[in-house]
Scaffold this motif. Structure first.
Motif, PDB file in Angstrom:
ATOM      1  N   ASN A 102       0.815  -1.215   0.000  1.00 35.76           N
ATOM      2  CA  ASN A 102       0.000   0.000   0.000  1.00 35.76           C
ATOM      3  C   ASN A 102       0.844   1.258   0.000  1.00 35.76           C
ATOM      4  OD1 ASN A 102      -2.818  -0.211  -0.201  1.00 35.76           O
ATOM      5  ND2 ASN A 102      -2.976  -1.093   1.852  1.00 35.76           N
ATOM      6  N   VAL A 103       2.021   1.200   0.645  1.00 38.00           N
ATOM      7  CA  VAL A 103       2.884   2.371   0.802  1.00 38.00           C
ATOM      8  C   VAL A 103       4.200   2.102   0.077  1.00 38.00           C
ATOM      9  CG1 VAL A 103       3.953   3.928   2.464  1.00 38.00           C
ATOM     10  CG2 VAL A 103       1.827   2.787   3.055  1.00 38.00           C
ATOM     11  N   ARG A 104       4.596   3.039  -0.764  1.00 42.49           N
ATOM     12  CA  ARG A 104       5.819   2.845  -1.559  1.00 42.49           C
ATOM     13  C   ARG A 104       7.052   2.815  -0.672  1.00 42.49           C
ATOM     14  NH1 ARG A 104       9.556   1.547  -3.743  1.00 42.49           N
ATOM     15  NH2 ARG A 104      10.367   1.982  -5.840  1.00 42.49           N
ATOM     16  N   TYR A 105       7.125   3.693   0.324  1.00 43.37           N
ATOM     17  CA  TYR A 105       8.242   3.736   1.273  1.00 43.37           C
ATOM     18  C   TYR A 105       7.648   3.647   2.679  1.00 43.37           C
ATOM     19  CZ  TYR A 105      10.710   5.365  -2.860  1.00 43.37           C
ATOM     20  OH  TYR A 105      11.220   5.465  -4.130  1.00 43.37           O
ATOM     21  N   PRO A 106       7.466   2.415   3.206  1.00 42.84           N
ATOM     22  CA  PRO A 106       6.798   2.241   4.499  1.00 42.84           C
ATOM     23  C   PRO A 106       7.454   3.075   5.595  1.00 42.84           C
ATOM     24  CG  PRO A 106       7.095   0.122   3.417  1.00 42.84           C
ATOM     25  CD  PRO A 106       7.853   1.123   2.598  1.00 42.84           C
ATOM     26  N   LEU A 107       6.613   3.649   6.455  1.00 39.30           N
ATOM     27  CA  LEU A 107       7.083   4.479   7.558  1.00 39.30           C
ATOM     28  C   LEU A 107       7.075   3.720   8.876  1.00 39.30           C
ATOM     29  CD1 LEU A 107       5.215   7.791   6.630  1.00 39.30           C
ATOM     30  CD2 LEU A 107       7.534   7.081   6.013  1.00 39.30           C
ATOM     31  N   VAL A 108       6.445   2.544   8.880  1.00 40.49           N
ATOM     32  CA  VAL A 108       6.383   1.715  10.081  1.00 40.49           C
ATOM     33  C   VAL A 108       6.930   0.343   9.729  1.00 40.49           C
ATOM     34  CG1 VAL A 108       4.863   0.586  11.754  1.00 40.49           C
ATOM     35  CG2 VAL A 108       4.443   2.968  11.085  1.00 40.49           C
ATOM     36  N   ASP A 109       7.826  -0.160  10.563  1.00 39.58           N
ATOM     37  CA  ASP A 109       8.391  -1.498  10.405  1.00 39.58           C
ATOM     38  C   ASP A 109       7.597  -2.434  11.299  1.00 39.58           C
ATOM     39  OD1 ASP A 109       9.898  -3.730   9.978  1.00 39.58           O
ATOM     40  OD2 ASP A 109      11.698  -3.007  11.001  1.00 39.58           O
ATOM     41  N   GLY A 110       6.739  -3.248  10.692  1.00 41.42           N
ATOM     42  CA  GLY A 110       5.851  -4.106  11.466  1.00 41.42           C
ATOM     43  C   GLY A 110       6.406  -5.490  11.670  1.00 41.42           C
ATOM     44  N   GLN A 111       6.086  -6.058  12.814  1.00 39.68           N
ATOM     45  CA  GLN A 111       6.468  -7.437  13.125  1.00 39.68           C
ATOM     46  C   GLN A 111       5.197  -8.176  13.520  1.00 39.68           C
ATOM     47  OE1 GLN A 111      10.375  -8.864  15.102  1.00 39.68           O
ATOM     48  NE2 GLN A 111       8.973  -8.659  16.801  1.00 39.68           N
ATOM     49  N   GLY A 112       4.830  -9.173  12.713  1.00 38.53           N
ATOM     50  CA  GLY A 112       3.570  -9.862  12.928  1.00 38.53           C
ATOM     51  C   GLY A 112       2.693  -9.724  11.696  1.00 38.53           C
ATOM     52  N   ASN A 113       1.426 -10.048  11.851  1.00 29.68           N
ATOM     53  CA  ASN A 113       0.482 -10.027  10.730  1.00 29.68           C
ATOM     54  C   ASN A 113      -0.100  -8.628  10.558  1.00 29.68           C
ATOM     55  OD1 ASN A 113      -1.483 -10.451   8.818  1.00 29.68           O
ATOM     56  ND2 ASN A 113      -2.859 -11.564  10.199  1.00 29.68           N
ATOM     57  N   PHE A 114       0.367  -7.928   9.535  1.00 31.86           N
ATOM     58  CA  PHE A 114      -0.147  -6.594   9.240  1.00 31.86           C
ATOM     59  C   PHE A 114      -1.013  -6.599   7.978  1.00 31.86           C
ATOM     60  CE2 PHE A 114       2.836  -5.190  12.371  1.00 31.86           C
ATOM     61  CZ  PHE A 114       2.327  -3.978  12.828  1.00 31.86           C
ATOM     62  N   GLY A 115      -1.653  -7.727   7.674  1.00 32.81           N
ATOM     63  CA  GLY A 115      -2.505  -7.821   6.496  1.00 32.81           C
ATOM     64  C   GLY A 115      -1.709  -8.230   5.278  1.00 32.81           C
ATOM     65  N   ASN A 116      -2.438  -8.496   4.186  1.00 36.02           N
ATOM     66  CA  ASN A 116      -1.769  -8.905   2.951  1.00 36.02           C
ATOM     67  C   ASN A 116      -2.534  -8.379   1.749  1.00 36.02           C
ATOM     68  OD1 ASN A 116      -3.970 -10.664   2.541  1.00 36.02           O
ATOM     69  ND2 ASN A 116      -2.943 -12.292   3.667  1.00 36.02           N
ATOM     70  N   ILE A 117      -1.991  -8.639   0.567  1.00 34.05           N
ATOM     71  CA  ILE A 117      -2.553  -8.103  -0.676  1.00 34.05           C
ATOM     72  C   ILE A 117      -3.862  -8.791  -1.045  1.00 34.05           C
ATOM     73  CG2 ILE A 117      -1.417  -9.674  -2.283  1.00 34.05           C
ATOM     74  CD1 ILE A 117      -0.734  -7.142  -3.958  1.00 34.05           C
ATOM     75  N   ASP A 118      -4.187  -9.903  -0.383  1.00 34.24           N
ATOM     76  CA  ASP A 118      -5.474 -10.559  -0.617  1.00 34.24           C
ATOM     77  C   ASP A 118      -6.632  -9.802   0.024  1.00 34.24           C
ATOM     78  OD1 ASP A 118      -4.935 -12.711  -2.247  1.00 34.24           O
ATOM     79  OD2 ASP A 118      -4.222 -13.950  -0.596  1.00 34.24           O
ATOM     80  N   GLY A 119      -6.315  -8.829   0.871  1.00 34.27           N
ATOM     81  CA  GLY A 119      -7.363  -8.073   1.536  1.00 34.27           C
ATOM     82  C   GLY A 119      -7.632  -8.517   2.960  1.00 34.27           C
ATOM     83  N   ASP A 120      -6.839  -9.458   3.476  1.00 31.86           N
ATOM     84  CA  ASP A 120      -7.014  -9.892   4.871  1.00 31.86           C
ATOM     85  C   ASP A 120      -6.604  -8.769   5.818  1.00 31.86           C
ATOM     86  OD1 ASP A 120      -7.778 -12.382   3.954  1.00 31.86           O
ATOM     87  OD2 ASP A 120      -5.734 -13.166   3.991  1.00 31.86           O
ATOM     88  N   ASN A 121      -7.345  -8.628   6.906  1.00 32.43           N
ATOM     89  CA  ASN A 121      -7.079  -7.565   7.872  1.00 32.43           C
ATOM     90  C   ASN A 121      -5.874  -7.902   8.747  1.00 32.43           C
ATOM     91  OD1 ASN A 121      -9.301  -5.989   7.073  1.00 32.43           O
ATOM     92  ND2 ASN A 121     -10.683  -7.189   8.359  1.00 32.43           N
ATOM     93  N   PRO A 122      -5.216  -6.866   9.304  1.00 25.79           N
ATOM     94  CA  PRO A 122      -4.114  -7.131  10.243  1.00 25.79           C
ATOM     95  C   PRO A 122      -4.626  -7.831  11.497  1.00 25.79           C
ATOM     96  CG  PRO A 122      -4.108  -4.841   9.488  1.00 25.79           C
ATOM     97  CD  PRO A 122      -5.398  -5.426   9.039  1.00 25.79           C
ATOM     98  N   ALA A 123      -3.705  -8.482  12.186  1.00 23.05           N
ATOM     99  CA  ALA A 123      -4.054  -9.077  13.475  1.00 23.05           C
ATOM    100  C   ALA A 123      -4.345  -7.967  14.476  1.00 23.05           C
ATOM    101  CB  ALA A 123      -2.910  -9.953  13.962  1.00 23.05           C
TER     102      ALA A 123
END
Length: 767
Positions: A102-123
């Motif tokens: 979604n973001v070309r240059y991510p501003l947050v480095d996430g660890q865990g399930n933050f969603g995917n391109i299939d449209g699933d929501n983050p944990a």
């Protein structure tokens, strides 16, 4: 008593019209939505919620090289200190900043399930952890050096930045979207290397043309890649006006399977298209045969995108198949550009590409000036302390005496005249006094406090030399800053130098910095009809009275006895071909289209036709015709209304069919292809009327006009024929009888007619 007392109003109550009260309050709400929620700031490209999330993370010291922290803690601190809204909304905004699709240059480095391109929501936020990325740290650089204004938070306990310093044009780099009251914004992501190159060019040539900037920034650079097929002139116009659109296609390649077999593999899908919904749409396209060249679709994706498209035959042209898919699915989308942003954080404006880059550069100049002045103040403060230290070293014995014996050493240090009388001989011989000692030399409060706080181990000769060296270096730096503040050219040179440093970190040579979205010209789409993919074979279509339909192989004898279910029998039986399209006319006045190749085989009893089309159970099947392009059909209702309809206009594309004859509370009765120049109609009263065909209107849909007038009952049948050949029918014995002299029955449309000729069938049917 006065009027206010009579009306029940208190002395502090204010009256105003309802129109004005509602208008003022709605305007306040609208402005709040525009400025504090929906539109991004042109300077740092952030909305308040994103800015507050990053600032809260910086206060929690979540640096890119540090540890992770629970997302619940981050969203909770953001909500409690800066953003008094729902924690779910804050977490959703933070999660989006971590999604690299979604973001070309991510501003947050996430660890865990933050969603995917299939449209699933983050944990849930309690399960995930996060920290800032290097890009986010670059947006915050200089925040502690008075680079931007701070304002009170919502409850006045803390302060928050009104904008971030932003070392790169984040608005265009990551894009933004939002809907406010009466306005919206939609900005695509771009390549940071190209953006910085354009900024550097704009510094050199402030009046650069839009075309020149677009040579540097050819278009958006979406995180999911894809191919832009928008013409260059449209892109130039979109960036010049701030409004436009970009056609974006999936990236695909042909994979050879050997022996002439092949398949198409989609490796990149358009931006903001959910892969799972794309697969569903492609499956629907296959089911409805909108793209007859496509046989199957499979999702073989893992960490990367891999969607396999199988052609119906190896002779299919891949370009033609993909062209049809681009038209009928989300493999091609249109991204609308609307660069509506807040200029200086206050004024909404639809900006051009040049105006957005200029707003960023002007902001960088403000940040540079403010940081330089802040540094100048720090240097002045440090120089003052250094001068005090050097005085103390030159008069070290006197300073020690004061500290040892005076009851108030701070005031004593400040009262003392530090002239040469107290200078140590060794020091005076080796060092130049730091100040002009012709007059009285005193220490300030800052200097005295610094001397008293000085450690004993600093009282050595080497320290004195280091102090003088530091003082000289700071004096040189101070002179450089003053020159910078006095010169516009030096300021822009410094900004250009900073941009080049940023380009080294995030440019095309860095990880993920290369352009992902490519450009191509859109080939003309060639529509291939379903018939082109079906092998042409003869069949015999059989439909029973109960509506069970099947297709017998070959052209069989139409008088041959066939098997049907108990209580059922033949209704329609005719010869056709597998490439034909069948037109089914229902008593509800709707035409349905069924492909002959889709009919079940003739080995069993077939299948109910109503499973293939949405024909209501109460609506009888009036007729089934083979579609002949260019022909015309006469349709009529039991009430005696009808008209002529072009056959090409009644072909339906969906299961629900196409409404043609409006029957109201009645029912359709006749559907017959035009075969002559006159119309013969017979009523339930056995009266026959013959009139010219041209008295009937040609329509696409409607109730039609009256064919024959009845006192009681309705219409039984209608047919068309050539007047010179005469009107024919089958007598009860099955023999064809023809009436050539029809003057007795000829009349105007909508007249009553005369009794049927001798020998006319008792069922009042022409055929």
């Amino acid at each position: 008593m006065n009027d206010d007392t009579d009306s029940g109003l208190g002395p502090n109550d204010v009256t105003e019209t309802l129109r004005r009260a509602i208008g003022d309050r709605y305007l306040t709400y609208a402005l709040s939505t525009i400025m504090h929620r929906a539109l991004p700031d042109a300077r740092d490209g952030l909305k308040p919620v994103h800015r507050r999330i990053l600032y809260a993370m910086s206060r929690l010291r979540l640096s890119p090289t540090g540890g992770f922290l629970k997302s619940a803690k981050i969203s909770g601190d953001t909500m409690g200190d800066f953003h008094p809204h729902g924690d779910a909304a804050i977490y959703d905004a933070m999660a989006r900043l971590a999604q690299d699709f979604n973001v070309r240059y991510p501003l947050v480095d996430g660890q865990g399930n933050f969603g995917n391109i299939d449209g699933d929501n983050p944990a849930a936020s309690r399960y995930t952890e996060a920290r800032m990325t290097t890009a986010a740290e670059a947006l915050l650089e200089g925040l502690s050096e008075d680079a931007v204004d701070f304002r009170d938070n919502y409850d006045g306990r803390l302060t928050e930045p009104s904008v971030l310093p932003a070392t790169f044009p984040n608005l265009l780099a990551n894009g933004s979207s939002g809907i406010a009251v009466g306005m919206a914004t939609n900005i695509p992501p771009h390549n940071l290397h190209e953006l910085i190159d354009a900024c550097l060019h704009l510094i050199k040539a402030p009046n650069a043309r839009d075309e020149t900037l677009i040579d540097i920034i050819p278009g958006p650079d979406f995180p999911t890649g894809g191919t832009i097929v928008e013409p260059r002139e449209n892109i130039i116009e979109a960036y010049r006006t701030g409004r436009g659109a970009f056609r974006l296609r999936a990236k695909w390649e042909v994979e050879d399977l050997g022996r002439g077999q092949w398949q198409v593999v989609v490796t990149e899908i358009p931006y903001q298209v959910q892969k799972s919904k794309l697969i569903e749409k492609l499956a629907e396209v296959i089911q409805t045969k909108k793209v007859p060249l496509l046989a199957d679709v499979r999702d073989e994706s893992a960490d990367d995108i891999r969607v396999v498209l199988e052609p119906r035959a190896k002779t299919v042209d891949p370009e033609v198949m993909m062209g049809m898919l681009f038209r009928n699915s989300d493999l091609e989308t249109r991204f609308s550009l609307n660069m509506n942003v807040l200029i200086d954080g206050l004024t909404p404006k639809v900006c051009s590409l040049k105006e957005v880059l200029r707003a960023f550069l002007d902001h960088r100049r403000d940040v540079l000036v403010r940081r330089s002045r802040y540094r100048l103040e720090k240097i002045d403060h440090r120089l003052e302390v250094l001068e005090g230290f050097i005085i103390a070293f030159l008069h070290l014995d006197r300073v020690i005496d004061i500290i040892r014996y005076d009851d108030d050493p701070k005031q004593a240090l400040m009262r003392e005249d530090w002239s040469k009388d107290h200078v140590r001989a060794t020091s005076e011989a080796d060092y130049r006094p730091p100040l002009d000692t012709d007059g009285e030399v005193t220490l300030s409060e800052v200097q005295a406090e610094a001397i008293l706080n000085m450690r004993l181990r600093s009282l050595r000769r080497l320290e004195e030399m280091e102090l003088i060296a530091e003082r000289d270096a700071l004096m040189e730096e101070r002179a450089g800053i003053e020159d910078l503040l006095d010169s516009d050219d030096l300021q822009w040179s410094k900004i250009a130098e900073q941009l080049r440093e940023t380009r080294k970190i995030f440019g095309k040579s860095s990880a993920g910095g290369a352009r992902r979205t490519q450009f191509a010209e859109a080939a003309e789409v060639v529509e291939v009809p379903l018939e082109a993919m079906i092998e042409r074979e003869p069949i015999t279509v059989v439909c029973s009275k109960m509506g069970w339909v099947r297709a017998m192989t070959g052209h069989i004898d139409l008088t041959r006895e066939l098997k049907f279910k108990d209580g059922d029998g033949p209704r329609f039986i005719f010869h056709a071909e597998t490439t034909d399209r069948l037109l089914v006319f229902g008593a509800n006045g709707r035409f349905y289209t069924v492909g002959a190749s889709n009919l079940p085989g003739g080995r069993g009893m077939g299948e109910p036709l109503r499973l293939m089309i949405d024909l209501p159970n109460e609506a009888e099947i009036i007729d089934i015709l083979i579609h002949k392009p260019g022909s015309k059909i006469l349709v009529a209702s039991a009430e005696g209304n009808g008209f002529v309809v072009p056959e090409d206009d009644i072909v339906a594309q969906t299961r629900s069919g196409k409404q043609v004859l409006n029957v109201g509370s009645g029912a359709a009765r006749v559907c017959q292809r035009i075969k002559g120049d006159h119309v013969a109609v017979v009523g339930e009263n056995r009266k026959v009327l013959v009139f010219p065909l041209d008295e009937l209107p040609e329509m696409g849909r409607g109730k039609g006009v009256r064919l024959q007038k009845y006192k009681d009952g309705g219409m039984s049948d209608v047919t068309t024929f050539v007047l010179e050949a005469g009107l024919s029918w089958l007598d009860p014995a099955g023999r064809t009888r023809t009436q050539t002299d029809l003057d007795e029955w000829k009349g105007k449309r909508a007249s009553a007619g005369r009794m049927a000729p001798r020998g006319f069938p008792r069922d009042n049917k022409f055929n």
